[in-house]
Design an enzyme around this catalytic site. Sequence first.
Site, PDB file in Angstrom:
ATOM      1  N   GLU A 178     -13.482   5.483  -0.429  1.00  0.00           N
ATOM      2  CA  GLU A 178     -14.280   4.590   0.418  1.00  0.00           C
ATOM      3  C   GLU A 178     -14.931   5.403   1.539  1.00  0.00           C
ATOM      4  O   GLU A 178     -14.285   5.737   2.535  1.00  0.00           O
ATOM      5  CB  GLU A 178     -13.398   3.480   0.985  1.00  0.00           C
ATOM      6  CG  GLU A 178     -12.804   2.584  -0.094  1.00  0.00           C
ATOM      7  CD  GLU A 178     -11.859   1.541   0.473  1.00  0.00           C
ATOM      8  OE1 GLU A 178     -12.331   0.455   0.864  1.00  0.00           O
ATOM      9  OE2 GLU A 178     -10.648   1.827   0.537  1.00  0.00           O
ATOM     10  N   GLU A 188       0.851  -1.193   0.000  1.00  0.00           N
ATOM     11  CA  GLU A 188       0.000   0.000   0.000  1.00  0.00           C
ATOM     12  C   GLU A 188       0.883   1.238   0.000  1.00  0.00           C
ATOM     13  O   GLU A 188       1.855   1.318   0.746  1.00  0.00           O
ATOM     14  CB  GLU A 188      -0.897   0.074   1.246  1.00  0.00           C
ATOM     15  CG  GLU A 188      -2.061  -0.877   1.279  1.00  0.00           C
ATOM     16  CD  GLU A 188      -2.926  -0.650   2.527  1.00  0.00           C
ATOM     17  OE1 GLU A 188      -2.770   0.406   3.187  1.00  0.00           O
ATOM     18  OE2 GLU A 188      -3.731  -1.533   2.854  1.00  0.00           O
ATOM     19  N   GLU A 190      -9.115   9.811   5.262  1.00  0.00           N
ATOM     20  CA  GLU A 190      -9.261   8.352   5.233  1.00  0.00           C
ATOM     21  C   GLU A 190     -10.260   7.898   4.168  1.00  0.00           C
ATOM     22  O   GLU A 190     -10.192   6.778   3.685  1.00  0.00           O
ATOM     23  CB  GLU A 190      -9.715   7.838   6.605  1.00  0.00           C
ATOM     24  CG  GLU A 190      -8.683   7.984   7.699  1.00  0.00           C
ATOM     25  CD  GLU A 190      -7.410   7.215   7.383  1.00  0.00           C
ATOM     26  OE1 GLU A 190      -7.507   6.056   6.942  1.00  0.00           O
ATOM     27  OE2 GLU A 190      -6.320   7.785   7.565  1.00  0.00           O
ATOM     28  N   LYS A 212     -15.161   4.542   5.651  1.00  0.00           N
ATOM     29  CA  LYS A 212     -14.004   4.461   6.533  1.00  0.00           C
ATOM     30  C   LYS A 212     -14.089   5.513   7.636  1.00  0.00           C
ATOM     31  O   LYS A 212     -14.413   6.666   7.379  1.00  0.00           O
ATOM     32  CB  LYS A 212     -12.721   4.634   5.726  1.00  0.00           C
ATOM     33  CG  LYS A 212     -12.371   3.411   4.890  1.00  0.00           C
ATOM     34  CD  LYS A 212     -10.910   3.401   4.563  1.00  0.00           C
ATOM     35  CE  LYS A 212     -10.470   2.018   4.134  1.00  0.00           C
ATOM     36  NZ  LYS A 212      -9.015   1.950   3.951  1.00  0.00           N
TER      37      LYS A 212
END
Length: 494
Positions: free
Chosen positions: A319, A265, A328, A322
Amino acid sequence: MTRGFRFKLIFAASLLLMLLGSCIGSSIGICYGRNADDLPTPDKASQLAQLHKIKYARIYDSNIQVLKAFANTGIELMISIPNTDLLPISQFQTNADTWLKNSILPYYPATKITYITVGAEVTEAPNNISALVVPAMKNVLTALRKVGLQRKIKVSSTHSLGVLSRSYPPSAGAFNSSHAFFLKPLLDFLAENQSPFMINLYPYYAYRDSQDKVSLDYALFESSTEVIDPNTGLLYKNMFDSQIDAIYFSLMALNFKTIKVMVTETGWPSKGSPKEKAATPDNAQTYNTNLIRHVINNTGTPANPGAGLDVYIFSLFNEDRKPGLESERNWGLFYPDQTSVYNIDFSGKDSVHMTPETNITSSNGTWCIASSTASEEDLKNAINWACNSGNVDCSAIQPSQPCYEPDSLESHASFAFNSYYQQNGATDIACGFGGSGVKTNKNPSYDKCLYMTAGSNRTAANNVPAKPSTSYSTHDEVSMLGFSCLLMISISFF
């Protein structure tokens, strides 16, 4: 013999085997998280990945619909066993056998599964589950052996940079001793089975939390200055390389010299809370574009020059489920409706593409051309570098193409120099070429040979189709990557 020289000599010798084993091609993949509302179906996500020529993807479970969606695409998939499933798989071999039978075998090899990650960042987990990882990995590997897949599917586990107690300077990198009971058997497993050490690296967080010590340019691969490692004398121009080498030095300190590091990542958020001012689309585009170019060019790191590195960008989609700060939820390259958050090109070229309407004769006012006083050898070497490691599309200076005539080193070098110059910010450094490049305010374009200008990522000369860059030489040559590896291995001893 001075202490510093002795250190460098020992360091170079211990690195030799690592360099010999790591001179292979690098790759860029994408993390496909699904912790969001209104995401496209896995079929559409797979089509999006194929559209952008993504060859590697990581998912965070073994979802059946995702595995089916990536079947027969050629995309190599990394799947995961979540932390919540570690206990049963670590306790009984039958549980690992059943998981493999139900989650993998029905879809393999149509779905090209190449890695299984067992647990994720377990040292950061609220519960003490580290002790479960290696037993679970061993059971999964045993299950793979039973069906003959142990060589085709590698088993590992992912970690955060928090697994280190020290990461600066890179040569002083060290694993946190509180994790020794877990790390030693893990590293033994990886070395024995030739599996990579998987790490999640985020220069964004290092910059956000230490802005008084870390410059934004250094985090974004944009720094014009270098940070020196006082122990090795190695020079670092970006934080990503520094963090990678800290992992390698940590492994070497424990006498694990053959384990390859894989970045599972990394990325940069495009939006953040009011206090996260660096979380912008421009910075995210800059980081990921520079990252891709850095990896695809097989640049390696200062401690591992020319070494191959596999990197997964986080993430495919934003997303929204999250928790935490606004950043985030904004790491994605695409919105759920599949539109781009910002332009990105996985080929390693700049992300902004010229359109037919672009006025290619306009510019920032400067171009870069070959100096009339440069030697033929210097020009030839510079063209070779620009058209290969420099990632310049030199199709237009090939025979029968618009910029081939006049057939001279100076003319061809000028085209290549300018393309690299414009692709890399039109800075003085980008027009250096060892003194062979000079800037000009006069547009060098002529006839159908149109020189690249600011804001474009390739020449529009007669709409020449992109071709692989070729070496500017009349002699047979060793592959650029192989030559670079041999050269860097030699250099490491001096």
